[in-house]
Design a protein around this motif. Structure first.
Motif, PDB file in Angstrom:
ATOM      1  N   PRO A 440       0.823  -1.215   0.000  1.00  0.00           N
ATOM      2  CA  PRO A 440       0.000   0.000   0.000  1.00  0.00           C
ATOM      3  C   PRO A 440       0.851   1.257   0.000  1.00  0.00           C
ATOM      4  O   PRO A 440       2.013   1.254   0.427  1.00  0.00           O
ATOM      5  CB  PRO A 440      -0.797  -0.116   1.304  1.00  0.00           C
ATOM      6  N   GLY A 441       0.270   2.337  -0.477  1.00  0.00           N
ATOM      7  CA  GLY A 441       0.961   3.622  -0.486  1.00  0.00           C
ATOM      8  C   GLY A 441       0.576   4.441  -1.696  1.00  0.00           C
ATOM      9  O   GLY A 441      -0.136   3.975  -2.591  1.00  0.00           O
ATOM     10  N   PRO A 442       1.045   5.656  -1.768  1.00  0.00           N
ATOM     11  CA  PRO A 442       0.642   6.565  -2.856  1.00  0.00           C
ATOM     12  C   PRO A 442       1.074   6.112  -4.241  1.00  0.00           C
ATOM     13  O   PRO A 442       0.488   6.534  -5.235  1.00  0.00           O
ATOM     14  CB  PRO A 442       1.315   7.890  -2.471  1.00  0.00           C
ATOM     15  N   LYS A 443       2.106   5.255  -4.307  1.00  0.00           N
ATOM     16  CA  LYS A 443       2.561   4.768  -5.614  1.00  0.00           C
ATOM     17  C   LYS A 443       1.920   3.439  -6.005  1.00  0.00           C
ATOM     18  O   LYS A 443       2.165   2.933  -7.099  1.00  0.00           O
ATOM     19  CB  LYS A 443       4.085   4.622  -5.619  1.00  0.00           C
ATOM     20  N   ASN A 444       1.095   2.882  -5.129  1.00  0.00           N
ATOM     21  CA  ASN A 444       0.426   1.620  -5.432  1.00  0.00           C
ATOM     22  C   ASN A 444      -0.436   1.786  -6.683  1.00  0.00           C
ATOM     23  O   ASN A 444      -1.090   2.810  -6.882  1.00  0.00           O
ATOM     24  CB  ASN A 444      -0.450   1.213  -4.238  1.00  0.00           C
ATOM     25  N   SER A 445      -0.449   0.766  -7.524  1.00  0.00           N
ATOM     26  CA  SER A 445      -1.178   0.850  -8.791  1.00  0.00           C
ATOM     27  C   SER A 445      -2.673   1.065  -8.591  1.00  0.00           C
ATOM     28  O   SER A 445      -3.352   1.594  -9.482  1.00  0.00           O
ATOM     29  CB  SER A 445      -0.946  -0.423  -9.604  1.00  0.00           C
ATOM     30  N   THR A 464      -5.735   6.022  -8.540  1.00  0.00           N
ATOM     31  CA  THR A 464      -4.537   5.708  -9.306  1.00  0.00           C
ATOM     32  C   THR A 464      -3.504   6.821  -9.151  1.00  0.00           C
ATOM     33  O   THR A 464      -3.875   7.998  -9.037  1.00  0.00           O
ATOM     34  CB  THR A 464      -4.871   5.537 -10.803  1.00  0.00           C
ATOM     35  N   PRO A 465      -2.220   6.455  -9.150  1.00  0.00           N
ATOM     36  CA  PRO A 465      -1.190   7.504  -9.158  1.00  0.00           C
ATOM     37  C   PRO A 465      -0.998   8.117 -10.537  1.00  0.00           C
ATOM     38  O   PRO A 465      -0.402   9.190 -10.673  1.00  0.00           O
ATOM     39  CB  PRO A 465       0.069   6.749  -8.704  1.00  0.00           C
ATOM     40  N   ALA A 466      -1.522   7.464 -11.578  1.00  0.00           N
ATOM     41  CA  ALA A 466      -1.338   7.937 -12.957  1.00  0.00           C
ATOM     42  C   ALA A 466      -2.434   8.937 -13.309  1.00  0.00           C
ATOM     43  O   ALA A 466      -3.277   8.700 -14.182  1.00  0.00           O
ATOM     44  CB  ALA A 466      -1.347   6.752 -13.917  1.00  0.00           C
ATOM     45  N   VAL A 467      -2.444  10.084 -12.624  1.00  0.00           N
ATOM     46  CA  VAL A 467      -3.533  11.048 -12.777  1.00  0.00           C
ATOM     47  C   VAL A 467      -3.493  11.777 -14.119  1.00  0.00           C
ATOM     48  O   VAL A 467      -4.513  12.338 -14.557  1.00  0.00           O
ATOM     49  CB  VAL A 467      -3.515  12.065 -11.615  1.00  0.00           C
ATOM     50  N   SER A 468      -2.358  11.786 -14.775  1.00  0.00           N
ATOM     51  CA  SER A 468      -2.263  12.511 -16.055  1.00  0.00           C
ATOM     52  C   SER A 468      -3.179  11.908 -17.118  1.00  0.00           C
ATOM     53  O   SER A 468      -3.579  12.600 -18.061  1.00  0.00           O
ATOM     54  CB  SER A 468      -0.811  12.509 -16.557  1.00  0.00           C
ATOM     55  N   LEU A 469      -3.522  10.632 -16.975  1.00  0.00           N
ATOM     56  CA  LEU A 469      -4.367   9.976 -17.982  1.00  0.00           C
ATOM     57  C   LEU A 469      -5.762  10.591 -18.045  1.00  0.00           C
ATOM     58  O   LEU A 469      -6.437  10.491 -19.070  1.00  0.00           O
ATOM     59  CB  LEU A 469      -4.477   8.478 -17.683  1.00  0.00           C
ATOM     60  N   PHE A 470      -6.196  11.240 -16.953  1.00  0.00           N
ATOM     61  CA  PHE A 470      -7.528  11.835 -16.953  1.00  0.00           C
ATOM     62  C   PHE A 470      -7.620  13.065 -17.847  1.00  0.00           C
ATOM     63  O   PHE A 470      -8.726  13.537 -18.153  1.00  0.00           O
ATOM     64  CB  PHE A 470      -7.954  12.194 -15.525  1.00  0.00           C
ATOM     65  N   GLU A 471      -6.476  13.579 -18.275  1.00  0.00           N
ATOM     66  CA  GLU A 471      -6.478  14.724 -19.183  1.00  0.00           C
ATOM     67  C   GLU A 471      -6.690  14.294 -20.622  1.00  0.00           C
ATOM     68  O   GLU A 471      -6.955  15.126 -21.490  1.00  0.00           O
ATOM     69  CB  GLU A 471      -5.149  15.500 -19.052  1.00  0.00           C
ATOM     70  N   ARG A 472      -6.578  13.005 -20.896  1.00  0.00           N
ATOM     71  CA  ARG A 472      -6.766  12.510 -22.261  1.00  0.00           C
ATOM     72  C   ARG A 472      -8.257  12.517 -22.617  1.00  0.00           C
ATOM     73  O   ARG A 472      -9.120  12.328 -21.764  1.00  0.00           O
ATOM     74  CB  ARG A 472      -6.231  11.077 -22.385  1.00  0.00           C
ATOM     75  N   ARG A 483     -10.571   3.266 -13.138  1.00  0.00           N
ATOM     76  CA  ARG A 483      -9.860   4.239 -12.307  1.00  0.00           C
ATOM     77  C   ARG A 483     -10.662   5.535 -12.261  1.00  0.00           C
ATOM     78  O   ARG A 483     -11.129   6.014 -13.292  1.00  0.00           O
ATOM     79  CB  ARG A 483      -8.470   4.508 -12.889  1.00  0.00           C
ATOM     80  N   VAL A 484     -10.814   6.115 -11.081  1.00  0.00           N
ATOM     81  CA  VAL A 484     -11.656   7.294 -10.917  1.00  0.00           C
ATOM     82  C   VAL A 484     -10.810   8.543 -10.711  1.00  0.00           C
ATOM     83  O   VAL A 484      -9.767   8.523 -10.068  1.00  0.00           O
ATOM     84  CB  VAL A 484     -12.655   7.110  -9.749  1.00  0.00           C
ATOM     85  N   GLN A 485     -11.309   9.647 -11.254  1.00  0.00           N
ATOM     86  CA  GLN A 485     -10.563  10.908 -11.253  1.00  0.00           C
ATOM     87  C   GLN A 485     -10.493  11.539  -9.864  1.00  0.00           C
ATOM     88  O   GLN A 485      -9.463  12.113  -9.487  1.00  0.00           O
ATOM     89  CB  GLN A 485     -11.240  11.878 -12.232  1.00  0.00           C
ATOM     90  N   LYS A 486     -11.568  11.469  -9.092  1.00  0.00           N
ATOM     91  CA  LYS A 486     -11.640  12.141  -7.789  1.00  0.00           C
ATOM     92  C   LYS A 486     -12.002  11.126  -6.708  1.00  0.00           C
ATOM     93  O   LYS A 486     -13.131  11.100  -6.208  1.00  0.00           O
ATOM     94  CB  LYS A 486     -12.662  13.272  -7.837  1.00  0.00           C
ATOM     95  N   PRO A 487     -11.046  10.280  -6.333  1.00  0.00           N
ATOM     96  CA  PRO A 487     -11.358   9.188  -5.392  1.00  0.00           C
ATOM     97  C   PRO A 487     -11.791   9.671  -4.013  1.00  0.00           C
ATOM     98  O   PRO A 487     -12.661   9.066  -3.390  1.00  0.00           O
ATOM     99  CB  PRO A 487     -10.052   8.402  -5.322  1.00  0.00           C
ATOM    100  N   GLU A 488     -11.196  10.756  -3.514  1.00  0.00           N
ATOM    101  CA  GLU A 488     -11.596  11.245  -2.193  1.00  0.00           C
ATOM    102  C   GLU A 488     -13.040  11.717  -2.210  1.00  0.00           C
ATOM    103  O   GLU A 488     -13.826  11.406  -1.301  1.00  0.00           O
ATOM    104  CB  GLU A 488     -10.663  12.377  -1.742  1.00  0.00           C
ATOM    105  N   ASP A 489     -13.402  12.478  -3.245  1.00  0.00           N
ATOM    106  CA  ASP A 489     -14.783  12.954  -3.360  1.00  0.00           C
ATOM    107  C   ASP A 489     -15.761  11.790  -3.477  1.00  0.00           C
ATOM    108  O   ASP A 489     -16.839  11.803  -2.863  1.00  0.00           O
ATOM    109  CB  ASP A 489     -14.928  13.861  -4.588  1.00  0.00           C
TER     110      ASP A 489
END
Length: 583
Positions: A440-445, A464-472, A483-489
C-alpha cells in the motif's frame, strides 16, 4: 349412484348452455371479458377446432408472419389460448378490437421505440384486416394467432430487450423482470383501452430512458431530412483549420445547423470564422473530441457520420436500458464506458456529480464488461494482488534481468496463506506457485482506495497515481478495472449515503495516513451499473455520441439484423475472475 351423478352433470351442462354456446367447459383463466357470441355458429365451429387449428399451435412456424419461426413463444401462445378456452382474443363482431387496432398502430410506430416495425409484421396488418371481411373461420384464427405472437414479441422486447445480455457474456439478469406473458397479455392487453399507456408501464421507469426515446424521435426526423436533402460529405483536411483559415464555410454551417450546434441563417463563404469555431466546439463537446474549436480531421470524420448511424446508437442504448433489472434502472452510480464518465445520482434519480474515469484497454482482451452489482465496501490503502498472468507477462521479464526488481518497485511475494517470503524465484512467480502483491501507499497501482462490488470479473473502481491519464480525451488504459478521477470525493459521497460521520477530511486521513488494507463496509449497498451507451442524453436534452470503442454496438447490431427468434443463451462460457486483483 352413477346415474344420479350423470343427471347432475347433465343439469349443470344444460344450465351452462343457457348462458354460453361453449357448453360445459372449464373455468376461464383470464380477467379479459368473454368474447362475443353474436356469431355463435361460427364461434362454435372455431371452438370445435379449438379456435386455432391444432397444426398451428403445434407448429413452431407460421408462414404468414414476417419472421415465421416463433418457437421461443410457441408454448406461451398455446397457454394463452388454453387459458381462454380457445376463445378468439383480437376481433369482435367480425372486426379488430380497439386493443388490436392500438397494437397495430404501436407496431407501425415501433421505430420511435428503437425497435424494427417489420419485426411485428407492420406492413402486413392492413391486408389481414381487409381479409377479415370474408368471415372465414381460418382467417379469424390466423389473424388471432398472428396478433398474439406479435403482441407478445412487442411487449417482451420493450420489457427486457430483444437479445438476452447473457449472449454477450454480460452479467445482467433479466429473468426477474419477465412477465408471465400468457397471463399478462390476456389480462392486460386483450381489453386494453389505452394501449400507449400500457406500453409506457411496460418500459423502464427511467427519466434517462425517456429522454433517449425523445431524442430518438428527433434524430429519426433529422436523418430523414439529411437523406432528403442529399447533403454531400464535408471535404477532409490534412491538418487542422483554425479561425481565419480557408474552408467551405457554407456547407459546414449547414451541417452544424442540422443538430443545433449553431443557430440562425448565416451567409458563409470560404472563411472558417469564430462563429463557426464556436459551433465546432459545441459539436466536439458532444462527441468526445478535444474541444479546441479547430476543424481537425477527427472532427470532420465525426461530422460526416450519417445521422442514420446516430439513430442506431440511440436504438442500441435504449436496448441496453431495457436489460436493467428494476434495482438498477435508476442506480446510484453508473459508469458509461465509451464516454469514460462516472455519474452519481441522488435518491430522486437526478445527476449529483460526474467525474472522468479510465476503463479497460481495447486491445489485449482487457475490455471492461457490462454488468450490474451492489457496491458493498471500500478498502483504504489497499494491496494490489497481482494476477498471475500479469505477473508472468509484465514482472517476470524484469525479475530475470534484475533479481531485486520486485523489492525496488514496492512489491513483495507471499505464499498461499499470505506469509511474506524472502526467498523466491522468477520461475515460481511465472508458474503461479507464489503470489506477488504491491504494498500500500501513494505509488500503489490501485492508489489509496478501491470500491468493491463483488462480481465474477473481479472488476472494481479504484484510485490511481497515474492522474495525467484523466487529461486525455480517450481513456482506455486499464486491465479492465475502472480508475476514478476524484477518489476522495467519491469515497466521501459513497460513505455519506450511509449516514455515518465520514466526511472529506476523514476520508483524506484514511487514505494518506490511516491503517493499510482497511475495509469499511456499507450498511446499505449501493446499486452500480457498468453501462455501455454510445448515445447519452443530458438533463437539458443535449445528445452526446461516442465511439463504439469495444465493438459492443456492432456485435449487437449483427445479431439483431438476423431477426427473431433472438439468442437467449450465452454463446461462450462466461469469464471467471482469476486469483489476484484486476487493475
Amino acid at each position: 349412484m352413477m346415474k344420479v351423478s350423470l343427471r347432475v352433470v347433465g343439469a349443470v351442462c344444460f344450465l351452462a348452455l343457457l348462458v354460453s354456446v361453449d357448453g360445459c367447459r372449464r373455468h376461464r383463466k383470464t380477467k379479459s371479458a368473454p368474447n362475443t357470441t353474436q356469431y355463435a355458429e361460427n364461434v362454435q365451429k372455431l371452438v370445435e377446432k379449438k379456435v386455432i387449428p391444432k397444426e398451428m399451435l403445434d407448429a413452431k412456424e407460421m408462414p404468414s408472419l414476417r419472421w415465421p419461426d416463433f418457437s421461443d413463444y410457441q408454448t406461451i401462445v398455446a397457454t394463452f389460448y388454453d387459458d381462454r378456452n380457445y376463445e378468439i382474443a383480437w376481433t369482435r363482431d367480425g372486426a379488430p378490437t380497439a386493443s388490436a387496432k392500438g397494437f397495430i398502430q404501436a407496431f407501425h410506430d415501433a421505430a420511435a421505440k428503437g425497435l424494427i416495425p417489420e419485426d411485428y409484421d407492420d406492413s402486413r396488418w392492413a391486408a389481414r384486416v381487409q381479409k377479415l371481411s370474408d368471415q372465414s373461420a381460418d382467417t379469424f384464427a390466423a389473424f388471432d394467432v398472428a396478433m398474439t405472437v406479435n403482441v407478445m414479441r412487442y411487449i417482451s422486447d420493450l420489457r427486457i430487450g430483444r437479445v438476452n445480455p447473457l449472449h454477450f457474456n454480460f452479467d445482467i439478469n433479466v429473468a426477474d423482470k419477465k412477465y408471465d406473458l400468457a397471463e399478462f397479455v390476456s389480462d392486460n392487453a386483450v381489453d386494453a383501452t389505452d394501449v400507449p399507456g400500457l406500453i409506457a408501464k411496460v418500459e423502464p421507469d427511467s427519466e434517462q430512458y425517456r429522454k433517449a426515446e425523445v431524442a430518438l424521435g428527433r434524430y429519426l426526423d433529422l436523418a430523414k431530412q439529411q437523406e432528403t436533402n442529399g447533403a454531400e460529405p464535408l471535404p477532409m483536411v490534412d491538418k487542422a483549420v483554425s479561425v481565419g483559415g480557408s474552408y467551405p464555410a457554407g456547407q459546414l454551417w449547414a451541417r452544424l445547423l442540422l443538430e443545433g450546434d449553431v443557430e440562425g441563417d448565416a451567409q458563409k463563404t470560404t472563411v472558417f470564422d469564430k462563429e463557426l469555431s464556436d459551433g465546432v466546439k459545441s459539436f466536439q463537446g458532444r462527441h468526445g473530441i478535444e474541444v479546441d474549436g479547430k476543424l481537425t480531421p477527427q472532427t470532420i470524420k465525426s461530422l460526416n457520420v450519417p445521422l442514420t448511424e446516430r439513430v442506431a446508437q440511440l436504438q442500441n442504448s435504449l436496448e441496453r436500458w431495457r436489460w436493467l433489472p428494476d434495482p438498477y434502472v435508476n442506480p446510484r452510480l453508473m459508469v458509461n464506458l465509451p464516454e469514460f464518465v462516472l455519474r452519481g445520482f441522488t435518491p430522486e434519480h437526478k445527476v449529483d456529480f460526474t467525474m472522468r474515469v479510465v476503463v479497460g484497454k481495447v486491445m489485449g482482451q482487457h475490455q471492461t464488461p457490462v454488468f450490474t452489482h451492489m457496491m458493498k465496501y471500500l478498502v483504504f490503502r489497499p494491496y494490489w494482488n497481482v494476477p498471475a498472468d500479469i505477473a508472468r507477462k509484465e514482472l517476470v521479464p524484469h525479475m530475470t534481468a534484475n533479481q531485486g526488481y520486485l523489492a525496488n518497485k514496492n512489491f513483495e511475494v507471499t505464499d498461499s496463506k499470505g506469509t511474506v517470503l524472502t526467498n523466491y524465484s522468477a520461475k515460481q512467480v511465472a508458474q503461479g506457485g507464489v503470489m506477488v502483491r504491491e504494498r500500500p501507499g501513494p505509488k500503489n497501482s490501485l492508489g489509496l482506495v478501491k470500491f468493491i462490488f463483488p462480481n465474477q470479473y473481479d472488476i472494481y473502481l479504484h484510485s490511481t497515481p497515474a492522474v495525467s491519464l484523466f487529461e486525455r480525451t480517450r481513456r482506455d488504459f486499464s486491465h479492465g478495472c475502472i480508475r476514478v478521477q476524484k477518489p476522495e470525493d467519491l469515497a466521501a459521497w459513497v460513505l455519506a449515503t450511509q449516514g455515518g460521520d465520514w466526511d472529506l477530511e476523514k476520508v483524506h486521513t484514511a487514505m494518506t495516513s490511516g491503517p493499510d488494507n482497511h475495509t469499511v463496509s456499507l450498511k446499505t449497498p449501493l446499486p452500480i451499473v457498468i453501462f455501455y451507451a454510445t448515445a447519452w442524453v443530458e438533463e437539458d436534452g443535449q445528445v452526446h455520441f461516442f465511439d463504439d470503442i469495444y465493438g459492443y454496438d456492432a456485435e449487437m447490431e449483427k445479431v439483431l439484423a438476423k431477426g427473431p427468434p433472438y439468442p437467449m443463451k450465452p454463446y461462450a462460457s462466461t469469464p471467471k475472475a482469476k486469483p489476484g486483483d484486476t487493475m
